[in-house]
Design a protein around this motif. Structure first.
Motif: not given
Length: 502
Positions: A163, A171, A312, A461, A463, A487, A489
């Motif tokens: 991040c 992920l 996710f 977070y 995502v 992804v 973040l």
């Protein structure tokens, strides 16, 4: 004249071929054409890059059950089904007639004598011993400690790093490392720390994903061919041999037996005791414990990590569901310093979202069965003794006849009753954790772990999917994302204190 006679004889196969090509009036698209000699193999090969969706499309137009016919010179004919009535019949009502069988054990020989390939008395031993450990009074506390420790020392530091750096993150890889470390700790009492800032390349951890694809290929490739490839040590069979070596090199040194085993309540200690009580001298104790460990590691790593990956991906595409999960976590857990397995049961909407992920993307995409005695399925199809039956769990969740016209939609609400509680569905309709006596023993453990991890990430977070990165099911027995889940973040202000308080 004789010359023309032989010409006509040679033309017969071509004429039959052209007749089949032209006569498609009774064939429903995308039902494969059954060609002379080569069967339906051409269409399967053309669609193998999307095999699970192709199986689903065929089963959808053919009433949920379909006979695949391979080349006449190979024994690879198999009946595919996603019919809940057939699943109930095979997995529950006529369970004793459908063991895993010798064909399954040949295809999945890498699993040895563990619970997945075991039948009859050996399966009973595995199941009773594992169940006794999972229901032990101390197990939930042990699981909670292991999950939160890995969240604090592995998951959050890695996510914080990516991040802060603004880097893309796979992920799926994170979840696989997380669950690998956790199951190793539970089974072997050893944490390999694969989830850390260095993201080390551990051959054993990667071998679980690598092995899943060749194992699917073995269902279609004739046995004599894949055995030849194995003998030559080439292609997909070489990959499987390398995976087997990686498993052995990782597990064997960490098997502790006898007086060296300090933890009386450990899983392996329990299996060692059973091995001695049952006088199981067919294989050595260390080989038996290695196979037992490997099977439990397969179950603990792949089911949970695969479900979280697809969850996710689905939530990132449905912001309204993400908001509902956030609201539920804050309303039910507030700023508590830790959550117990019991308290995680309050997260009803998150549970529904996980069930939707499992319905649309069951971690184990298909199951292989073979009847000991000839049988007739509820769908009316006859199965001779030892016939190959493939149950497509992936297809069941995508059948309009089973789940309604909105079967392809992500709707966590379908799992919540009018009273606000979890709505339970029959396992033959929702076979993500298998069905009948072979229902996954770690089902509750998986839900607890997944809720803890999912809530921790979603609260800290936001995502976002990396634009342009393709996400589709992998062509393997484990339904991972083919190219991972890339992804980006960003920190979320809400619930920031919730996960860092542990």
């Amino acid at each position: 004249m004789e010359y023309f006679h032989y010409q006509y004889i040679l033309l017969v196969p071509l004429l039959v071929y052209l007749y089949r090509l032209a006569d498609r009036r009774g064939k429903k698209p995308p039902e494969p054409t059954d060609w002379p000699l080569i069967g339906m193999l051409p269409r399967v090969i053309l669609n193998f890059h999307r095999v699970h969706d192709y199986i689903t499309s065929v089963l959808t137009v053919c009433g949920g059950t379909y006979m695949f016919r391979g080349p006449c010179f190979f024994n690879i004919d198999m009946l595919f089904t996603s019919d809940p009535a057939n699943i109930h019949h095979v997995f529950s009502r006529n369970f004793s007639n459908y063991p895993k069988g010798p064909e399954f054990r040949k295809i999945f020989d890498i699993l040895g004598d563990g619970i997945f390939g075991a039948d009859f008395e050996l399966w009973e031993i595995h199941r009773k011993t594992t169940l006794a450990q999972l229901t032990h009074a101390d197990f939930n506390a042990q699981l909670e400690r292991a999950v939160w420790h890995k969240v604090e020392t592995g998951l959050l530091p890695v996510l914080d790093h990516f991040c802060a750096e603004g880097k893309d993150l796979d992920l799926q890889d994170v979840f696989q490392r997380f669950t690998f470390d956790n199951i190793c700790k539970i089974v072997l009492d050893y944490d390999p720390c694969s989830l850390c800032l260095d993201m080390p390349d551990l051959p054993c951890e990667k071998a679980f994903s690598v092995a899943a694809e060749p194992l699917l290929h073995r269902h279609v490739i004739p046995q004599r061919i894949w055995k030849l490839l194995r003998w030559l040590n080439v292609g997909s069979e070489r990959k499987l041999l390398e995976c087997s070596r990686a498993f052995s090199e990782f597990i064997y040194p960490r098997i502790v037996t006898g007086e060296e085993q300090k933890n009386e309540g450990s899983l392996l200690r329990a299996f060692e005791d059973v091995y001695k009580q049952k006088n199981m001298n067919g294989r050595s104790l260390r080989d038996f414990l290695k196979d037992t460990s490997l099977n439990l590691m397969f179950a603990g790593r792949d089911t949970t990590s695969t479900c979280l990956t697809w969850l996710f991906w689905l939530v990132a595409r449905h912001p309204a569901s993400e908001r509902k999960i956030l609201e539920e976590v804050e309303a039910e857990l507030g700023k508590k310093k830790e959550w117990s397995a019991q308290e995680s049961h309050k997260l009803v909407y998150l549970h529904g979202a996980l069930c939707e992920s499992l319905r649309l993307f069951p971690p184990v995409a298909l199951e292989h069965k073979a009847p000991v005695r000839a049988d007739n399925l509820p769908s009316g199809h006859h199965l001779p003794r030892d016939a190959k039956l493939i149950i497509s769990f992936y297809s069941v969740g995508r059948m309009e006849s089973v789940w309604g016209k909105d079967c392809l939609e992500f709707k966590p609400e379908r799992w919540i009753s009018g009273s606000g509680k979890i709505k339970h569905e029959a396992s033959y309709k929702f076979p993500a954790f298998n069905a009948g006596p072979r229902t996954c023993l770690g089902k509750e453990m998986a839900f607890v772990q997944m809720k803890m991890v999912a809530a921790a990430i979603i609260c800290d977070y936001q995502v976002q999917l990396v634009e342009g990165h393709p996400v589709s099911p992998r062509d393997s027995v484990i339904l991972q994302a083919k190219h991972g889940l890339k992804v980006k973040l960003s920190r979320r202000n809400m619930c920031a204190s919730l996960t860092h308080a542990f």
